[in-house]
Scaffold this motif. Structure first.
Motif: not given
Lengths: 404, 404
Positions: B335-336, B350-353, B348, B333, B338
């Protein structure tokens, strides 16, 4: 939150580790009216090593620590930790926060930013209001104190119900060498290469390669052998700092490795004893497996089984669920060679209930607060021991009723 | 026990499958004042296939079924099932019980013992009082009835709060082909190649190899994609009997495979809907993984996470815990890349909310009884869908407070 019934009677009296100073502050990251930031300073000449979560979604702090681990041992070093917000899955904002914290500490302490390690613990996915922390760095630096380790253990707590500390002192070449550590963690506990937040300090003198090797090996026998809920944190970090202030070089010294193991095991058990909702502390020992890997699979499948954990919570000697866990573990097992013990009571052997099995005896045993479940696969010499707690209403309440 | 809030409104009206007859009896294996044994007879010419648990500690019944599966399709066949005792981990006594049941049915029905399949479900590790069942075989044979499938669904229940049935009828070559099935199961649900007890009947004409192949493939997309508590039963068995009474040969017919898929999916979902303590039915869809295996890992890690499941129980849109589950799954995975959706709400990316994330909208969505959690890994075309339920106080009560 009431203190876990499995908590130690009191926080231990940790020795001062020469070369380490601590400070804490109330930055108001999330919690009010309590400390939520700790700063540790390590004197020049300190060696720092670490182990970290293997989560694919680990936090910006963990990635930064991993990049710095082993890079340089020159000059003083610092560890800054906040509770209340994990800074995990916060995208570019997460990196920005870590950079700001490191730059702030480096500047105000006059050290290399590559020697500044950060950890954040708490809710995932919320931007970390790092300005609240950087605003406190001056105060933290002013308050650094060699005897501040106990307040530091408190400042890093989240859903923990008690602060966790452990220490030991050994004699090497006629001189004392001290090790003291602190930890936090009570939920999202199924470490993978490291766990939660753990900081260990020693005045031993030891180079990076030897320290890192010892730490990695011991992690596999301590923090990687505990589980509360099978969930792996995005922030797990264990850092050790060896100041060398004792003047004793422990490179290649087995007594030092054994002493470090004892401190790590003690801290890892305290994390389980503060497992969310825990009412029982359970050791699961697997022997007779084809190899150690198979033994570990069986031990972890048992420790993570909701049906085993709820039976323990209900003080039910339901050994059939242990049979189930062995069966699902993926390890090679022969049903007819399997035996299971609860404490000293053999409950099953030779593929069936033990001939002398007494439900009354087994049920009485389950009323103990500390339980040992033994599984012998009767196949080889593989063995493993892991530690866990039970699964109770309280775990559900803690995790269903509010955002942690 | 109150009926699960996720239960269908009523037991479906299942069609009679020509060539199959059912009977039930009260043998008093464990439960009083309810049926606990069912017998199904399949007419001469029936093809029987099955899939079974891969547990290393599977029961004597499962081992016996596996030995007989595919051995012969000659003459009539029978399936006899009891609830209240799983006959698992009962050593030589378990084999003795299966042999006695098979011999009794074979003798009193005048069929080959290799055509008698048995299942037992209930507590593990207690000797099965099989004499109570063999004493009822005569009564069962006398009462065999083509319309008895609904009572059969009830007789095999243990902690189930509702009987489970599903059916479909398709037209092949202008003629109707019927499929009807029943299932039991609500705890110890994390199938591995098969699940719980499931019996499916069809009047289609099909050879063993084609039927077994279809069944095995479909199991991977239905019963192997559900989980209640990550625990795998020692007794999981799915048997299908094709009587051929419709006169329609469905070998190689895709419509038949699709119809069988629908019945299996329906039954597997009903098992989740009766998950112990369940208050929410949750579909977890993973897309964009490197491959289907990685997608399945992420889906199952999310579905089995106690922290995700308790958040769902608490109607908390705690998507940070989904990030955690992705991270621990072992799948590749980034993170950015997801993104996570609750229903149609992107929470969520691009790796953030997500920029438009609204906690109010997400919280409102979580109040639904049926939830869809979507995870896109943004890497490839691998995908998987699994189904689970939440983890509630009630699960703890059911499993901590008495021996099931």
């Amino acid at each position: 939150m009431p203190v876990s019934p499995l908590a130690p009677a009191a926080f231990p009296d940790l020795p001062v580790i020469d070369g380490v100073r601590f400070a804490t502050a109330m930055a108001g990251v999330k919690y009010k009216n309590r400390t939520d930031v700790m700063l540790a300073e390590l004197a020049e000449g300190s060696t720092i090593a670490g182990v970290f979560t293997r989560s694919a979604t680990r936090s910006a702090n963990v990635l930064d620590c991993q990049a710095k681990n082993g890079k340089t041992q020159a000059g003083r070093a610092a560890i800054i930790v906040n509770s209340g917000n994990s800074n995990a899955f916060t995208g570019g904002r997460g990196v920005e926060a870590v950079d700001a914290l490191c730059a702030g500490v480096a500047e105000q302490m006059g050290i290399d930013a590559d020697r500044v390690f950060t950890s954040s613990t708490g809710v995932i996915g919320e931007p970390l209001p790092y300005e609240r922390i950087t605003a406190k760095i001056g105060e933290l630096v002013d308050n650094l104190d060699p005897v501040g380790i106990a307040p530091a253990a408190k400042a890093i707590m989240t859903t923990d119900t008690f602060p966790k500390g452990a220490s030991t002192t050994i004699t090497v070449d006629g001189k004392p060498v001290k090790i003291a550590g602190i930890a936090k963690g009570s939920g999202m506990i199924a470490p993978d290469m490291a766990t939660m937040l753990v900081y260990i300090f020693t005045d031993a003198k030891i180079g990076y390669d030897a320290l890192q090797q010892a730490l990695s090996q011991l992690t596999d026998r301590t923090f990687n052998c505990i589980t509360v809920d099978s969930d792996t944190s995005t922030s797990d970090t264990l850092l050790i700092g060896a100041t060398g202030a004792s003047g004793v070089d422990v490179t290649g010294n087995d007594d030092f490795v054994a002493a470090l193991h004892d401190v790590m095991l003690d801290l890892s058990h305290q994390v389980v004893r503060d497992g969310e909702g825990a009412s029982k502390f359970v050791e699961i020992t697997v022997t007779g497996a084809q190899d150690d890997q198979d033994a570990f699979k069986v031990a972890m499948a048992t420790a993570n089984s909701p049906l085993v954990k709820t039976a323990i919570a209900g003080e039910d000697a339901n050994w059939g669920r242990v049979v189930m866990a062995v069966g699902k573990s993926g390890a090679y097992a022969d049903r007819d060679k399997l035996s299971i013990r609860f404490g000293d009571i053999v409950v099953a052997e030779n593929g069936w209930r033990a001939p002398n099995y007494s439900e009354d005896d087994a049920s009485a045993y389950m009323k103990n607060q500390n339980l040992v479940i033994g599984v012998d696969l009767g196949l080889g010499s593989g063995k493993a021991t892991v530690w866990t707690c039970d699964l109770t209403y309280e775990y559900i309440r803690i995790n269903a009723d509010y955002r942690s």
